[in-house]
Design an enzyme around this catalytic site. Sequence first.
Site, mmCIF file in Angstrom:
data_model
loop_
_atom_site.group_PDB
_atom_site.id
_atom_site.type_symbol
_atom_site.label_atom_id
_atom_site.label_comp_id
_atom_site.label_asym_id
_atom_site.label_seq_id
_atom_site.Cartn_x
_atom_site.Cartn_y
_atom_site.Cartn_z
ATOM 1 N N HIS A 1 -2.761 -2.686 -5.458
ATOM 2 C CA HIS A 1 -1.420 -4.173 -5.910
ATOM 3 C C HIS A 1 -2.767 -5.217 -5.123
ATOM 4 C CE1 HIS A 1 -2.090 -4.863 -1.389
ATOM 5 N NE2 HIS A 1 -2.122 -4.122 -0.786
ATOM 6 N N THR B 1 0.717 -1.442 -0.109
ATOM 7 C CA THR B 1 0.336 0.085 -0.305
ATOM 8 C C THR B 1 1.143 1.220 0.107
ATOM 9 O OG1 THR B 1 -1.355 -1.116 1.640
ATOM 10 C CG2 THR B 1 -1.759 1.293 0.999
HETATM 11 C C1 GP9 Z 1 -2.362 -0.968 6.705
HETATM 12 C C2 GP9 Z 1 -2.912 -1.026 5.517
HETATM 13 C C3 GP9 Z 1 -2.544 -1.917 4.381
HETATM 14 O O1 GP9 Z 1 -2.541 0.806 6.842
HETATM 15 O O2 GP9 Z 1 -2.504 0.303 4.549
HETATM 16 O O3 GP9 Z 1 -0.601 -2.222 4.124
HETATM 17 P P1 GP9 Z 1 -0.621 -3.067 2.930
HETATM 18 O O4 GP9 Z 1 -0.434 -4.267 4.020
HETATM 19 O O5 GP9 Z 1 -1.457 -3.864 2.225
HETATM 20 O O6 GP9 Z 1 0.285 -2.733 2.573
HETATM 21 MN MN MN Z 2 -2.995 -2.862 0.704
#
Ligand code: GP9
Ligand code: MN
Length: 415
Positions: free
Chosen positions: A257, A82
């Site tokens: 993603h 993310t």
């Molecule tokens: C956590 C969320 C998820 O705050 O953005 O993160 P990810 O595991 O998908 O990178």
């Molecule tokens: Mn994510």
Amino acid sequence: DGSELVEVDNYVQANQAAVNDEMFGKYAGRNLILVSLESLQSFVINNKMNGEVVTPFLNSLTNDKDTYYFSDFYHQTGLGKTSDSEFIVENSLFGLGRGAVFFTHGGNTYNSMAEKLGENGYFTNVMHSNNSSFWNRDMIYKSLNIDKFYDINSYEVTDENSVNWGLKDIPFFEQSTELMTQMQQPFYSRLITLTNHYPFYLDPEDIMIPEYDSNSGTLNRYFQTVRYLDEAVKVFFEELKEKGLYENSIIVMYGDHYGISENHNKAMAMYLDKEEITAYDSALLQSVPLYIHIPGSGDGGEINKTAGQIDLRPTILHLLGIETSNDMQLGADIFSEEHEDFVIFRDGRFVTNELVYAGEVCYDRNTGNDIGIEACQPYIDRATTELEYSDAIINGDLLRFYDSETGNLKQDVVN
Ligand code: GP9
Ligand code: MN
């Protein structure tokens, strides 16, 4: 020193795509709402799972008169997941090949989309119900000049309205739109959803379709949490309308993603009715949906240009009438006639409208056949160059030597 910046700057300037005059500034002054759709991949859009529609609302937007739906759009994230998508969207640069740039280079100088919007009178913020230090967001958001982070403390989170990683997406959207009614306009809000996150758990009352029946519990549950995310987006649109925030906004939504890793290839092959998932298939499976929803535009439809997250910053800023011609960015406005059907992945793979390069094999995109490396070589070279330039900017913190107002290198670099 910043001497590398001269070379990067020359490359960026030489590869600029001219703006689309019809689109530039067409929606100047509107609020900008970005929605990061957790782990959402394109393969579920306009698709069914054992007869069940998975994304009814998102499907309806794919042929909506006010929505540009990009069906050949890709994520470009690496290990930062993310946070990499956030970085790419804000800066039109790649994340790093190792680790998460949010952690390793959170204190750099950047010229983010938020900074540009702030300079143009926008109140800029991120809305995400998690602890502010997750992915080092609290720190890098300062470097990105984001005015405010509505983190977990801005939300009412209870046992009942949480599941899996935290606040469920439906109450998240309800509470976020409530917070938006208090914001100074125009605002730029970037919302990050969470429920459709591995390991894809829901409370029974939120389950709208059955599980899939493969050997992967992960893939089986994924369809259910995607279905929930779709419902949440529908609620979001309703809330925006009810709260009078809809008409004067642009809503951009994209998958951050992949959600289903290659560990689930056997189950994916079963779902997609293929013998096996090859490197070619895996590359194309990195497609994530992109929606640019513009109430009243009337000009929407499906666009199959090959593009990626790195293109969002120029595309969005241009719609709002903000120039980027002096910016150190590697993406291009997707609405530009000069936008090229070429998307580079962080690991060096790439996809064009004709080719797929993956596992060091050059595939004909239409047939999936190995056509020999020569056809891919010019693109391999450019992918290498662009990834290296992006890394040089980040590792050298080179934007501190760059004056984005004038497009000039600061004096100490030139001398
Ligand atoms: C956590 C969320 C998820 O705050 O953005 O993160 P990810 O595991 O998908 O990178
Ligand atoms: Mn994510």
